[in-house]
Design a protein around this motif. Structure first.
Motif: not given
Length: 122
Positions: A8-9, A11, A14, A17, A21, A55
């Motif tokens: 999980e990233i 942000a 979001a 982000a 990506y 994310i």
């Protein structure tokens, strides 16, 4: 042996982000239909080595990339983590249709998740 099965990233924005990506790595990212702001990431074909992730909107304690480890039994794994010096940082959560999940930190303060697969979870 338990393996990393998801990442999980976090942000703050979001949508920013997601765009990063998708553009930088060509990942396929789709908003999850569940009850929280969460975007599933497909990083490549299932025939290639690697894992998929997500994310997530930053909402508090977790502000770093988090790896999730698949376990057979969340309760037993949580007990082992705590008994060996780790700390629980969230209660158990049900992810409908996926399973049961909780966040922890290791002895160095690094966050990680534990996920018990249970497709019938409600």
């Amino acid at each position: 042996m338990n393996r990393v099965v998801h990442f999980e990233i976090p942000a703050v924005k979001a949508d920013r982000a997601v765009k990063f990506y998708e553009t930088a790595f060509g990942w396929k990212i789709e908003k999850w239909a569940g009850p929280m702001d969460y975007w599933n990431i497909t990083t490549g074909s299932d025939r290639e080595p690697g894992i998929n992730g997500a994310i997530m909107s930053v909402d508090g304690a977790i502000k770093q990339v988090v790896n999730t480890i698949g376990v057979e039994d969340l309760g037993k794994a949580a007990e082992k983590v705590v008994s060996t010096g780790g700390k629980r940082v969230s209660p158990d959560q049900t992810v409908p249709g996926i399973g049961y999940f909780a966040y922890f930190t290791d002895t160095e303060g690094n966050p990680f998740g534990l996920m018990q697969n249970a497709p019938n979870a409600k």
